[in-house]
Design an enzyme around this catalytic site. Structure first.
Site, short mmCIF file in Angstrom:
data_model
loop_
_atom_site.label_atom_id
_atom_site.label_comp_id
_atom_site.label_asym_id
_atom_site.label_seq_id
_atom_site.Cartn_x
_atom_site.Cartn_y
_atom_site.Cartn_z
N ARG A 1 -71.33 -31.91 -17.38
CA ARG A 1 -72.09 -32.44 -18.52
C ARG A 1 -72.85 -33.72 -18.19
NH1 ARG A 1 -66.96 -31.18 -22.27
NH2 ARG A 1 -65.98 -32.25 -20.55
N GLU B 1 -42.22 -40.06 -6.92
CA GLU B 1 -43.55 -40.64 -6.71
C GLU B 1 -43.51 -42.11 -7.08
OE1 GLU B 1 -46.96 -37.99 -7.95
OE2 GLU B 1 -45.52 -37.65 -9.55
N HIS C 1 -45.08 -27.09 -9.42
CA HIS C 1 -44.68 -27.50 -8.07
C HIS C 1 -43.17 -27.33 -7.83
CE1 HIS C 1 -48.66 -28.97 -8.28
NE2 HIS C 1 -48.41 -30.18 -8.73
N LYS D 1 -41.80 -40.35 -11.84
CA LYS D 1 -42.88 -41.28 -11.49
C LYS D 1 -42.29 -42.68 -11.41
CE LYS D 1 -46.93 -38.78 -12.82
NZ LYS D 1 -47.21 -38.20 -11.50
#
Ligand code: BG6
Length: 496
Positions: free
Chosen positions: A54, A224, A248, A348
């Site tokens: 866009r 992570e 995953h 995380k």
């Protein structure tokens, strides 16, 4: 529809059409992967990229973005000027909304003008527009080519639950055959993830031990250091369960647990993975609470830097109960794995980035050495390090030197980097090349994605039926709250 794999077919003029080309994925992953493939001479000589999005970009603006994406990925090295120029000169931009027929007409004109034989569409847009895009592809008759192939790569998230995944499948199937559809899971493109199968099925020594007789339990850990960054809008409606677990983590479970396929073609491998998904014992109702553990990070320090808590991230509602840490206890109800729990977790804002699969073997049947055991209760552990220090490590007990009667833990280790002398290539390189070559082994098949969602949706429904108002919290930069340890300890195990 036949998928051609001959050299001539993969060498024929090709266009990759990237919908959502202005996004981060193209900049950080796809374009650097295309650059590396071009350097390696893996793409057809006559190769084009058509970006569709866009944003008010021109060909030049898109080329500029590609150029910086490639430079950033190679930093501090410089790109090869010839290769870079070739990619840029062969890249064109179509500026359009995803609904506007004029944009698709321009796309068709472009493909005609380029006289490409094969076309690979890449859906790198927000998933809401997938149906609109495929419908427009159909309306313009570019879902098939008179000679040559057309394929479509679909990024995750592939649906939000079982029903929406089926709906999406039905929509895409009205336009493309299953063998044209490549549902991408970038974990499968990682060399070390593929190495799980090579390790298991190209060697004879471990496979006989790979079962309930010798394995005590299995842990899969994806840690992570990153937080949600600028993706809060998406992430808050997903959480670990949709963002990492459904895809995953379940891929890692199936690769670890599957039987040997009859051969290594796409269907044979995926048949075996689907069987594992079918053997997963459903986690329903209250079990969604007792068999899972969720938590959320608050502000803390990672590598010396203070980072905000999840609820302080821009775009996260103050009362969010979206999990940034999830642990699940899975049971694979088949002959190989009956009674062997799989503990999988992903979080995380951990102190370190680390993805590993840990196979804990049973103890020796009889304790013959009544010695001080410095190796712990179950010293035999096999660890597949998937990232960042790719390698394999076997831990066992050995006699410590000297007169003291001690068993000491020792390791045998294989390090990818040391042995092969280079970092494994990026996942997207492999996956893009496979899709161009018509090899779907490392892509998720329709029944596989449904199996993943069927299992995940039960958990989601269980959470919905037993709502919580708050989640346990952990400080960013720590390995999680006490509840995480209690979760595994209640069954007599401990996290590695
Ligand atoms: C993505 C998730 O699919 O995988 C991200 O959306 C996550 O939230 C990422 O950070 C992890 O991938 P990798 O390759 O860094 O382990």
């Amino acid at each position: 529809m036949a998928q051609e794999n001959s050299v001539t077919e993969t060498d024929a003029p090709l266009a990759i059409v990237i919908f959502g080309v202005t996004g981060d994925l193209t900049h950080r992953k796809l374009i650097p992967a295309i650059y590396s493939l071009t350097v390696g001479g893996k793409l057809p000589k006559d190769f084009h990229i058509v970006g569709f999005a866009r944003r008010e970009w021109t060909d030049e603006a898109m080329r500029e973005d590609f150029s910086t994406g490639i430079e950033e990925s190679l930093h501090p090295d410089q790109p090869d000027a010839l290769v870079l120029n070739k990619i840029l000169q062969n890249s064109y931009y179509v500026q359009s909304t995803f609904e506007d027929p004029v944009g698709y007409a321009q796309l068709c004109d472009k493909l005609d003008a380029l006289k490409v034989k094969n076309v690979l569409f890449y859906l790198a847009t927000p998933p809401e527009v997938y149906p609109t895009i495929v419908e427009n592809i159909r309306a313009n008759g570019i879902n098939h080519r008179k000679s040559g192939w057309t394929r479509i790569i679909v990024e995750k998230p592939y649906g939000r639950d079982l029903d929406s995944a089926i709906e999406l499948d039905n929509t895409i199937h009205q336009v493309f055959e299953e063998n044209q559809i490549y549902r991408i899971d970038h974990y499968l493109g990682k060399e070390t993830v593929q190495n799980i199968l090579v390790f298991r099925f190209a060697n004879a020594i471990f496979e006989p031990l790979w079962n309930r007789r010798y394995v005590d339990h299995i842990q899969i850990n994806v840690a992570e250091t990153v937080g949600v960054g600028t993706r809060a809008g998406y992430y808050d409606t997903s959480g670990v369960i949709r963002d990492m677990f459904q895809n995953h983590l379940l891929q890692l479970v199936t690769l670890t647990a599957m039987e040997a396929p009859v051969n290594f073609n796409a269907d044979a491998v995926r048949d075996e993975k689907v069987k594992v998904l079918k053997a997963l014992r459903p986690i329903r109702e209250m079990e969604a609470i007792t068999h899972t553990f969720r938590a959320q990070y608050v502000s803390g320090v990672i590598e010396g830097v203070r980072v905000p808590g999840y609820k302080e991230e821009e775009g996260v509602p103050a009362n969010s109960i979206t999990e940034t840490m999830l642990a699940v206890r899975l049971c694979v109800d088949n002959w190989r794995w009956a009674g062997v729990p799989f503990y999988v977790r992903s979080s995380k804002r951990m102190p370190k980035r680390k993805t590993e699969i840990i196979i804990r073997f049973r103890q020796a049947p009889l304790s013959l050495f009544n010695w001080v055991n410095l190796a712990g209760d179950a010293p035999n552990t096999l660890i597949l390090n998937l990232q960042p220090n790719e390698g394999i490590r076997l831990e066992f007990g050995a006699k410590a030197p000297g007169p003291a009667r001690e068993v000491s833990p020792v390791i045998m280790e294989f390090d990818y980097d040391e042995t092969f002398g280079s970092d494994p290539p990026e996942a997207y390189q492999r996956l893009l090349l496979d899709s161009i070559q018509g090899d779907a082994t490392l892509f998720t098949r329709q029944d596989e994605v449904r199996g993943q969602w069927a299992f995940t949706t039960d958990i989601l429904k269980g959470w919905e039926a037993n709502p919580v108002t708050n989640l346990p919290v952990y400080e960013a930069g720590t390995w999680g709250p006490p509840g995480l340890d209690e979760f595994i300890q209640k069954n007599g195990f401990s996290w590695r």
